[in-house]
Design a protein around this motif. Structure first.
Motif, PDB file in Angstrom:
ATOM      1  N   LYS A 128     -72.045 -21.110 -86.576  1.00  0.00           N
ATOM      2  CA  LYS A 128     -71.513 -19.979 -87.341  1.00  0.00           C
ATOM      3  C   LYS A 128     -72.332 -19.806 -88.627  1.00  0.00           C
ATOM      4  O   LYS A 128     -72.636 -20.797 -89.310  1.00  0.00           O
ATOM      5  CB  LYS A 128     -70.051 -20.280 -87.681  1.00  0.00           C
ATOM      6  N   PHE A 129     -72.652 -18.588 -88.950  1.00  0.00           N
ATOM      7  CA  PHE A 129     -73.405 -18.298 -90.178  1.00  0.00           C
ATOM      8  C   PHE A 129     -72.436 -18.263 -91.361  1.00  0.00           C
ATOM      9  O   PHE A 129     -71.416 -17.589 -91.308  1.00  0.00           O
ATOM     10  CB  PHE A 129     -74.113 -16.944 -90.021  1.00  0.00           C
ATOM     11  N   ILE A 130     -72.757 -18.980 -92.401  1.00  0.00           N
ATOM     12  CA  ILE A 130     -71.904 -18.959 -93.601  1.00  0.00           C
ATOM     13  C   ILE A 130     -72.636 -18.162 -94.670  1.00  0.00           C
ATOM     14  O   ILE A 130     -73.770 -18.480 -95.026  1.00  0.00           O
ATOM     15  CB  ILE A 130     -71.641 -20.384 -94.137  1.00  0.00           C
ATOM     16  N   LEU A 170     -74.929 -27.787 -94.548  1.00  0.00           N
ATOM     17  CA  LEU A 170     -75.787 -27.203 -93.503  1.00  0.00           C
ATOM     18  C   LEU A 170     -76.602 -28.289 -92.829  1.00  0.00           C
ATOM     19  O   LEU A 170     -76.788 -28.280 -91.623  1.00  0.00           O
ATOM     20  CB  LEU A 170     -76.748 -26.165 -94.107  1.00  0.00           C
ATOM     21  N   GLU A 171     -77.147 -29.209 -93.642  1.00  0.00           N
ATOM     22  CA  GLU A 171     -77.995 -30.246 -93.056  1.00  0.00           C
ATOM     23  C   GLU A 171     -78.121 -31.440 -94.001  1.00  0.00           C
ATOM     24  O   GLU A 171     -77.969 -31.313 -95.207  1.00  0.00           O
ATOM     25  CB  GLU A 171     -79.404 -29.703 -92.775  1.00  0.00           C
ATOM     26  N   TYR A 172     -78.398 -32.583 -93.376  1.00  0.00           N
ATOM     27  CA  TYR A 172     -78.812 -33.757 -94.129  1.00  0.00           C
ATOM     28  C   TYR A 172     -80.323 -33.867 -94.000  1.00  0.00           C
ATOM     29  O   TYR A 172     -80.882 -33.597 -92.932  1.00  0.00           O
ATOM     30  CB  TYR A 172     -78.283 -35.050 -93.501  1.00  0.00           C
ATOM     31  N   ASN A 173     -80.979 -34.317 -95.054  1.00  0.00           N
ATOM     32  CA  ASN A 173     -82.334 -34.840 -94.929  1.00  0.00           C
ATOM     33  C   ASN A 173     -82.276 -36.259 -95.478  1.00  0.00           C
ATOM     34  O   ASN A 173     -81.448 -36.543 -96.345  1.00  0.00           O
ATOM     35  CB  ASN A 173     -83.352 -34.009 -95.724  1.00  0.00           C
ATOM     36  N   VAL A 174     -83.137 -37.113 -95.001  1.00  0.00           N
ATOM     37  CA  VAL A 174     -83.008 -38.523 -95.383  1.00  0.00           C
ATOM     38  C   VAL A 174     -84.086 -38.926 -96.393  1.00  0.00           C
ATOM     39  O   VAL A 174     -84.551 -40.055 -96.406  1.00  0.00           O
ATOM     40  CB  VAL A 174     -83.030 -39.428 -94.130  1.00  0.00           C
ATOM     41  N   ARG A 175     -84.429 -37.986 -97.263  1.00  0.00           N
ATOM     42  CA  ARG A 175     -85.591 -38.160 -98.156  1.00  0.00           C
ATOM     43  C   ARG A 175     -85.451 -37.190 -99.327  1.00  0.00           C
ATOM     44  O   ARG A 175     -84.545 -36.348 -99.333  1.00  0.00           O
ATOM     45  CB  ARG A 175     -86.850 -37.807 -97.365  1.00  0.00           C
ATOM     46  N   PHE A 176     -86.376 -37.280-100.251  1.00  0.00           N
ATOM     47  CA  PHE A 176     -86.460 -36.287-101.326  1.00  0.00           C
ATOM     48  C   PHE A 176     -86.861 -34.943-100.727  1.00  0.00           C
ATOM     49  O   PHE A 176     -87.693 -34.900 -99.808  1.00  0.00           O
ATOM     50  CB  PHE A 176     -87.544 -36.682-102.330  1.00  0.00           C
ATOM     51  N   THR A 218     -68.303 -28.631 -92.556  1.00  0.00           N
ATOM     52  CA  THR A 218     -69.504 -27.992 -92.025  1.00  0.00           C
ATOM     53  C   THR A 218     -69.108 -26.799 -91.158  1.00  0.00           C
ATOM     54  O   THR A 218     -67.929 -26.634 -90.837  1.00  0.00           O
ATOM     55  CB  THR A 218     -70.342 -29.017 -91.219  1.00  0.00           C
ATOM     56  N   ALA A 219     -70.088 -25.999 -90.791  1.00  0.00           N
ATOM     57  CA  ALA A 219     -69.799 -24.786 -90.017  1.00  0.00           C
ATOM     58  C   ALA A 219     -69.481 -25.135 -88.560  1.00  0.00           C
ATOM     59  O   ALA A 219     -70.011 -26.106 -88.017  1.00  0.00           O
ATOM     60  CB  ALA A 219     -71.020 -23.872 -90.071  1.00  0.00           C
ATOM     61  N   ASP A 220     -68.640 -24.294 -87.923  1.00  0.00           N
ATOM     62  CA  ASP A 220     -68.324 -24.487 -86.494  1.00  0.00           C
ATOM     63  C   ASP A 220     -69.580 -24.268 -85.665  1.00  0.00           C
ATOM     64  O   ASP A 220     -70.456 -23.477 -86.038  1.00  0.00           O
ATOM     65  CB  ASP A 220     -67.257 -23.484 -86.057  1.00  0.00           C
ATOM     66  N   TYR A 221     -69.642 -24.905 -84.512  1.00  0.00           N
ATOM     67  CA  TYR A 221     -70.862 -24.829 -83.706  1.00  0.00           C
ATOM     68  C   TYR A 221     -70.565 -25.181 -82.251  1.00  0.00           C
ATOM     69  O   TYR A 221     -69.498 -25.721 -81.934  1.00  0.00           O
ATOM     70  CB  TYR A 221     -71.912 -25.819 -84.245  1.00  0.00           C
ATOM     71  N   ARG A 222     -71.504 -24.879 -81.386  1.00  0.00           N
ATOM     72  CA  ARG A 222     -71.501 -25.386 -80.009  1.00  0.00           C
ATOM     73  C   ARG A 222     -72.894 -25.918 -79.722  1.00  0.00           C
ATOM     74  O   ARG A 222     -73.890 -25.412 -80.227  1.00  0.00           O
ATOM     75  CB  ARG A 222     -71.190 -24.254 -79.018  1.00  0.00           C
ATOM     76  N   ARG A 223     -72.957 -26.934 -78.888  1.00  0.00           N
ATOM     77  CA  ARG A 223     -74.247 -27.554 -78.570  1.00  0.00           C
ATOM     78  C   ARG A 223     -74.598 -27.253 -77.111  1.00  0.00           C
ATOM     79  O   ARG A 223     -73.733 -27.267 -76.234  1.00  0.00           O
ATOM     80  CB  ARG A 223     -74.097 -29.065 -78.751  1.00  0.00           C
ATOM     81  N   PHE A 224     -75.857 -26.955 -76.838  1.00  0.00           N
ATOM     82  CA  PHE A 224     -76.313 -26.684 -75.467  1.00  0.00           C
ATOM     83  C   PHE A 224     -77.630 -27.404 -75.200  1.00  0.00           C
ATOM     84  O   PHE A 224     -78.514 -27.426 -76.059  1.00  0.00           O
ATOM     85  CB  PHE A 224     -76.531 -25.187 -75.243  1.00  0.00           C
TER      86      PHE A 224
END
Ligand code: GLY
Length: 422
Positions: A188-190, A284-290, A117-123
């Motif tokens: 980070k934008f990919i 980029l992301e998980y979704n837990v559904r269709f 996954t892309a690098d990131y920072r959390r705030f």
């Protein structure tokens, strides 16, 4: 089999449409459903607002299988409650639904299990100044993600520091997304092309559905505001075997290992929103559904009977063979109310005259009884319906969908004319 489908969008109409074709299905209870599910054979809408009422409906009617469409009820733990009531259910429990409900939780999970996954920072909101300092030091464009559910409004891409600063202000100070924006990820934008890969997981066995591509922006050539999705095609022509192998090795397998390590018995649908760069693939992301609108393209491509497939999933007994799909392509075009994703009018009558092979999936439209006694559809949402064509190749599938669209009309209707143009 009596099946309950939770939700009321185009995705749920597509699921009901496919389930209704199964000889195994006797009746479908759709909560709340929409104008499309109301007209689907074997299907009846139950406009129940609360989770408790929906669970009670399932219990009272001895439902054999529950399928939860949207993320909201999953994040609230509806699948746990249904399973506790003894109802086989498609949808992860509350703890795993946090993979979609909290982007920070999902990122921590990805890092813990080595998912690419892309690098990131959390705030957090309390670290506004630190976040402002951080965005002075990074490369642009940058992605800002609100942690919580935000109905598609939580992810923004910024080309400049000033834009990123304004977004942080909007989330932390103006609180435009409420609590959902109190924690953000700055990522980070990919650069690349997106692909949606949806898999069925029964706790152990994993079966990927055919890939898809959704069109998120309101305007042609991917311009303008983000929407819930203006169309989808399936399969995604850019998702080659090279990307598929990389996805399996560096994203899918570590994810499934992670679920097992955390003792999560994931029985449901897991959606991977991926970015294909020149040589790699990132989650980029998980979704837990269709996905929606991907489901409106993917489900008509599925050759198998959906009812036993989902029932086996809920029981932890998915078959091992790859899913059977039609050899061709699907193109699904969303028709929206004029003004969407901004303000739009509702209650506009829809005229449908469809002597054509394409399928219509209703999202934001409801039936109202006319004086003649016949039900008629009126718009009730921003995205009103999708039209899906399935044919031997993408060009023919898109032609089918757009030809059908000429026979659907309501005042102010809007749709992109470039769905399926590569
Ligand atoms: N199409 C993206 C989603 O379903 O969230």
């Amino acid at each position: 089999m009596k099946v309950m489908v939770v939700g009321g969008g185009g995705r749920e109409h597509a699921l009901c449409w496919k389930l209704a074709q199964s000889r195994r299905v006797e009746k479908i209870f759709c909560t709340p459903g929409n104008g499309g599910t109301a007209g689907t054979p074997k299907c009846k809408n139950y406009p129940l607002a609360s989770l408790q009422e929906q669970v009670q409906l399932a219990v009272d009617n001895q439902i054999d299988l529950a399928v939860i469409g949207p993320e909201g009820p999953l994040v609230m733990g509806m699948a746990d409650i249904l399973r506790e009531a003894g109802i086989p259910t498609v949808g992860p429990g509350k703890s795993a639904a946090a993979l979609e409900g909290s982007k920070a939780f999902a990122k921590d999970f990805m890092i813990r299990y080595g998912v690419k996954t892309a690098d990131y920072r959390r705030f957090h909101k309390s670290e506004f100044q630190e976040a402002l300092q951080y965005i002075e030091t990074i490369k642009y464009p940058v992605v800002v993600k609100a942690d919580g559910l935000a109905a598609g409004k939580g992810v923004t891409i910024h080309k400049t520091k000033a834009e990123a600063r304004a977004q942080l202000h909007a989330l932390f100070v103006d609180e435009v997304l409420g609590e959902s924006g109190h924690t953000v990820l700055i990522e980070k934008f990919i650069q690349g092309r997106e692909v949606s890969v949806i898999v069925l997981v029964d706790g152990t066995q994993v079966l990927p559905l055919i890939s898809a591509m959704d069109y998120k922006r309101i305007g042609e050539n991917d311009t303008g505001l983000n929407t819930g999705g203006m169309g989808a095609i399936s399969p995604n022509p850019f998702y080659t075997d090279m990307y598929r192998k990389k996805f399996e090795e560096s994203i899918l397998n570590p994810t499934i290992r992670g679920l097992k390590s955390e003792n999560i018995d994931y029985r449901g649908v897991l959606y991977f929103g991926l970015m294909m760069s020149k040589e790699d693939v990132y989650l980029l992301e998980y979704n837990v559904r269709f996905g929606d609108p991907e489901t409106q393209a993917i489900i008509p491509m599925l050759e198998e009977d959906l009812a036993p497939l989902l029932y086996d999933l809920a029981l932890g007994q998915l078959h091992e063979d790859p899913l059977r799909c039609y050899d061709g392509s699907a193109c699904s075009v969303v028709v929206a109310s004029g003004g969407y994703p901004g303000e739009y009018r509702s209650g506009i009558p829809i005229q449908i005259d469809l002597p054509i092979a394409a399928s219509i999936f209703i999202a934001g439209a409801q039936e109202r009884d006319e004086e003649s006694g016949a039900g008629r559809l009126y718009t009730s949402g921003g995205r009103v319906l999708s039209v899906t064509g399935v044919d031997r190749d993408l060009t023919s599938a898109c032609r089918q969908a757009y030809t059908a669209l000429e026979n659907i009309y309501f005042e102010g209707r809007y749709y992109r004319r470039d769905i399926g143009k590569l």
